[in-house]
Scaffold this motif. Structure first.
Motif, PDB file in Angstrom:
ATOM      1  N   GLN A   1       9.816  -2.968   0.992  1.00 47.64           N
ATOM      2  CA  GLN A   1       8.679  -1.717   1.389  1.00 47.64           C
ATOM      3  C   GLN A   1       7.346  -2.353   1.346  1.00 47.64           C
ATOM      4  O   GLN A   1       7.128  -3.464   0.603  1.00 47.64           O
ATOM      5  CB  GLN A   1       8.988  -0.678   0.229  1.00 47.64           C
ATOM      6  N   VAL A   2       6.639  -1.933   2.214  1.00 50.02           N
ATOM      7  CA  VAL A   2       5.029  -2.518   2.193  1.00 50.02           C
ATOM      8  C   VAL A   2       3.951  -1.166   1.893  1.00 50.02           C
ATOM      9  O   VAL A   2       4.240  -0.572   2.724  1.00 50.02           O
ATOM     10  CB  VAL A   2       4.814  -3.183   3.398  1.00 50.02           C
ATOM     11  N   ARG A   3       3.080  -1.516   0.920  1.00 49.71           N
ATOM     12  CA  ARG A   3       2.105  -0.427   0.960  1.00 49.71           C
ATOM     13  C   ARG A   3       0.785  -1.120   1.445  1.00 49.71           C
ATOM     14  O   ARG A   3       0.580  -2.435   1.290  1.00 49.71           O
ATOM     15  CB  ARG A   3       1.957  -0.084  -0.760  1.00 49.71           C
ATOM     16  N   LEU A   4       0.028  -0.219   2.192  1.00 46.92           N
ATOM     17  CA  LEU A   4      -1.059  -0.566   3.062  1.00 46.92           C
ATOM     18  C   LEU A   4      -2.246   0.253   2.309  1.00 46.92           C
ATOM     19  O   LEU A   4      -2.034   1.643   2.151  1.00 46.92           O
ATOM     20  CB  LEU A   4      -0.931  -0.386   4.446  1.00 46.92           C
ATOM     21  N   ASP A   5      -3.175  -0.392   1.564  1.00 42.25           N
ATOM     22  CA  ASP A   5      -4.460   0.356   1.188  1.00 42.25           C
ATOM     23  C   ASP A   5      -5.547   0.005   2.094  1.00 42.25           C
ATOM     24  O   ASP A   5      -6.210  -1.267   2.043  1.00 42.25           O
ATOM     25  CB  ASP A   5      -4.640  -0.107  -0.139  1.00 42.25           C
ATOM     26  N   GLU A   6      -6.389   1.060   2.674  1.00 41.58           N
ATOM     27  CA  GLU A   6      -7.491   0.849   3.278  1.00 41.58           C
ATOM     28  C   GLU A   6      -8.817   1.144   2.513  1.00 41.58           C
ATOM     29  O   GLU A   6      -8.657   1.986   1.614  1.00 41.58           O
ATOM     30  CB  GLU A   6      -7.492   1.875   4.640  1.00 41.58           C
ATOM     31  N   SER A   7      -9.851   0.561   2.923  1.00 45.59           N
ATOM     32  CA  SER A   7     -10.938   1.036   2.179  1.00 45.59           C
ATOM     33  C   SER A   7     -12.234   0.682   3.294  1.00 45.59           C
ATOM     34  O   SER A   7     -12.067   0.130   4.333  1.00 45.59           O
ATOM     35  CB  SER A   7     -11.295  -0.046   1.058  1.00 45.59           C
TER      36      SER A   7
END
Length: 126
Positions: A1-7
């Motif tokens: 599983q991969v979590r992607l966090d944008e900013s």
């Protein structure tokens, strides 16, 4: 599983610039294709740009070519989207997305991607 966090989203005037960033956890982007898509209410998700992490090859929608630049920072495990000469029509929620083994012809298809960030709003006022 991969979590992607944008900013990096927010508001800017037309002609201005903004930088979006996307970081993956807990693994790295190695071996992945990483893309940016955008979406406005009532419309389908639209391809903006993509990058193949290992090769560094980049791909752009015609609507952003020459104004947006997608890049990677290996030390930070981050993919960024530098947006310049912004127009009101660039206003949208921008999503970072990633997946392994996407063939070039599928990079512009959101269904080819398995992991998505939560999205970040970009508002360009004229």
């Amino acid at each position: 599983q991969v979590r992607l966090d944008e900013s990096g989203g927010g508001s800017v005037q037309a002609g201005g610039s903004m930088r979006l960033s996307c970081v993956a956890s807990p693994r790295t982007f190695s071996g992945f294709s990483v893309g940016w898509f955008r979406q406005t209410p009532g419309k389908e998700r639209e391809f903006v740009a993509a990058l193949k992490w290992n090769s560094g090859h980049t791909y752009y929608a015609d609507s952003v070519k020459g104004r947006f630049t997608i890049s990677k920072d290996t030390s930070q495990n981050t993919v960024s989207l530098q947006m310049s000469s912004l127009k009101s029509e660039d206003t949208a929620v921008y999503y970072c997305t990633a997946s392994r083994q996407i063939i070039q012809s599928s990079l512009r298809n959101p269904d080819a991607y398995g992991y998505w960030g939560q999205g970040t709003q970009v508002t360009v006022s004229s």
